[in-house]
Design a protein around this motif. Sequence first.
Motif, PDB file in Angstrom:
ATOM      1  N   GLU A 232      -8.131   2.709   1.584  1.00  0.00           N
ATOM      2  CA  GLU A 232      -8.708   2.747   0.243  1.00  0.00           C
ATOM      3  C   GLU A 232      -7.638   3.081  -0.801  1.00  0.00           C
ATOM      4  O   GLU A 232      -6.601   3.658  -0.471  1.00  0.00           O
ATOM      5  N   PRO A 233      -7.866   2.724  -2.067  1.00  0.00           N
ATOM      6  CA  PRO A 233      -6.900   3.031  -3.131  1.00  0.00           C
ATOM      7  C   PRO A 233      -6.652   4.536  -3.228  1.00  0.00           C
ATOM      8  O   PRO A 233      -7.550   5.338  -2.999  1.00  0.00           O
ATOM      9  N   LEU A 234      -5.443   4.885  -3.586  1.00  0.00           N
ATOM     10  CA  LEU A 234      -5.083   6.293  -3.708  1.00  0.00           C
ATOM     11  C   LEU A 234      -5.439   6.788  -5.109  1.00  0.00           C
ATOM     12  O   LEU A 234      -4.601   6.819  -6.007  1.00  0.00           O
ATOM     13  N   ASP A 235      -6.696   7.178  -5.266  1.00  0.00           N
ATOM     14  CA  ASP A 235      -7.138   7.619  -6.589  1.00  0.00           C
ATOM     15  C   ASP A 235      -8.039   8.845  -6.542  1.00  0.00           C
ATOM     16  O   ASP A 235      -8.765   9.126  -7.473  1.00  0.00           O
TER      17      ASP A 235
ATOM     18  N   ARG B 122      -3.042  11.180   2.661  1.00  0.00           N
ATOM     19  CA  ARG B 122      -2.066  10.116   2.898  1.00  0.00           C
ATOM     20  C   ARG B 122      -0.640  10.657   2.788  1.00  0.00           C
ATOM     21  O   ARG B 122       0.255  10.232   3.509  1.00  0.00           O
ATOM     22  N   SER B 123      -0.413  11.611   1.886  1.00  0.00           N
ATOM     23  CA  SER B 123       0.916  12.212   1.765  1.00  0.00           C
ATOM     24  C   SER B 123       1.257  13.031   3.003  1.00  0.00           C
ATOM     25  O   SER B 123       2.378  12.966   3.525  1.00  0.00           O
ATOM     26  N   ILE B 124       0.285  13.802   3.486  1.00  0.00           N
ATOM     27  CA  ILE B 124       0.485  14.562   4.726  1.00  0.00           C
ATOM     28  C   ILE B 124       0.806  13.604   5.870  1.00  0.00           C
ATOM     29  O   ILE B 124       1.733  13.837   6.663  1.00  0.00           O
TER      30      ILE B 124
ATOM     31  N   TRP C 239       7.633   7.897   0.375  1.00  0.00           N
ATOM     32  CA  TRP C 239       6.718   6.910   0.946  1.00  0.00           C
ATOM     33  C   TRP C 239       5.937   6.175  -0.130  1.00  0.00           C
ATOM     34  O   TRP C 239       5.522   5.033   0.060  1.00  0.00           O
ATOM     35  N   TRP C 240       5.766   6.819  -1.281  1.00  0.00           N
ATOM     36  CA  TRP C 240       4.989   6.212  -2.350  1.00  0.00           C
ATOM     37  C   TRP C 240       5.759   5.086  -3.047  1.00  0.00           C
ATOM     38  O   TRP C 240       5.163   4.187  -3.616  1.00  0.00           O
TER      39      TRP C 240
ATOM     40  N   ARG D 139       6.546  -0.376   0.904  1.00  0.00           N
ATOM     41  CA  ARG D 139       5.776  -0.718   2.099  1.00  0.00           C
ATOM     42  C   ARG D 139       4.299  -0.398   1.894  1.00  0.00           C
ATOM     43  O   ARG D 139       3.937   0.290   0.959  1.00  0.00           O
ATOM     44  N   SER D 140       3.488  -0.878   2.807  1.00  0.00           N
ATOM     45  CA  SER D 140       2.057  -0.582   2.750  1.00  0.00           C
ATOM     46  C   SER D 140       1.834   0.918   2.894  1.00  0.00           C
ATOM     47  O   SER D 140       2.494   1.587   3.696  1.00  0.00           O
ATOM     48  N   ASP D 141       0.909   1.451   2.109  1.00  0.00           N
ATOM     49  CA  ASP D 141       0.596   2.877   2.166  1.00  0.00           C
ATOM     50  C   ASP D 141      -0.634   3.168   3.027  1.00  0.00           C
ATOM     51  O   ASP D 141      -1.105   4.299   3.080  1.00  0.00           O
ATOM     52  N   GLY D 142      -1.173   2.136   3.673  1.00  0.00           N
ATOM     53  CA  GLY D 142      -2.327   2.336   4.535  1.00  0.00           C
ATOM     54  C   GLY D 142      -1.965   3.114   5.786  1.00  0.00           C
ATOM     55  O   GLY D 142      -0.863   2.971   6.330  1.00  0.00           O
ATOM     56  N   ALA D 143      -2.872   3.975   6.228  1.00  0.00           N
ATOM     57  CA  ALA D 143      -2.648   4.743   7.458  1.00  0.00           C
ATOM     58  C   ALA D 143      -2.850   3.842   8.670  1.00  0.00           C
ATOM     59  O   ALA D 143      -3.818   3.078   8.717  1.00  0.00           O
TER      60      ALA D 143
END
Length: 206
Positions: A71-74, A82-84, A133-134, A138-142
């Motif tokens: 999902e979008p990071l909002d 996601r950062s962890i 990572w942000w 690259r893709s930020d999806g887990a």
Amino acid sequence: MRQIGIATCLAISLFLGQAIAADQAQKAEIADSKGEVLEEKAAPDGSKVPPTPAQLISKPQVQAVDPIGEEPLDGAITCLARSIYWEARGKGDTGMEAVANVVMNRVGHEGFPNTICGVVKQGQEQGACQFSWWCDGRSDGAKEDESYAIAKEIARKALNRQLKDRTGGALYFHHRRVVPDWSKEYIRTVEIGEFIFYKPAGGQAK
């Protein structure tokens, strides 16, 4: 008769699936709303009053958020989890908790944005993100379900103020294999696993 039975079973399965999806969506919505309130409390101008039981995010609620990590990071939960995940997956729970500590310490510090997503995305406008990572393109999806579930649980505890600060109030960290120039400007607080943590000498972020 057999066809009627099959059709009935399919209808029941469809109904149950829709009911489960609706329940998960409701839990996710509640968790996101609570996350907003909790990060406001953690901000420099927040109340700092411990959350009430009704304000705490539950385990089922946090796991319902962003179920497949795409999902979008909002929102507070997705940005923190996601950062962890990207900074410390595979580094053990302690390392993941320490990354959460740094993000939450920044949210509560006047030198940084007062929202979790603001902290995580800081620097993108200059092309020099605080969290690499942000901005790595690259893709930020887990990708790993188990690691992401752990990251969300740690994010829940951090927002609920149920997570011990293992970093000694650190605002910065880096992997022990690198030695960034900025590390000379700060006080080293602790080493946890593969990470080294720091805080400003005078308490002021740069």
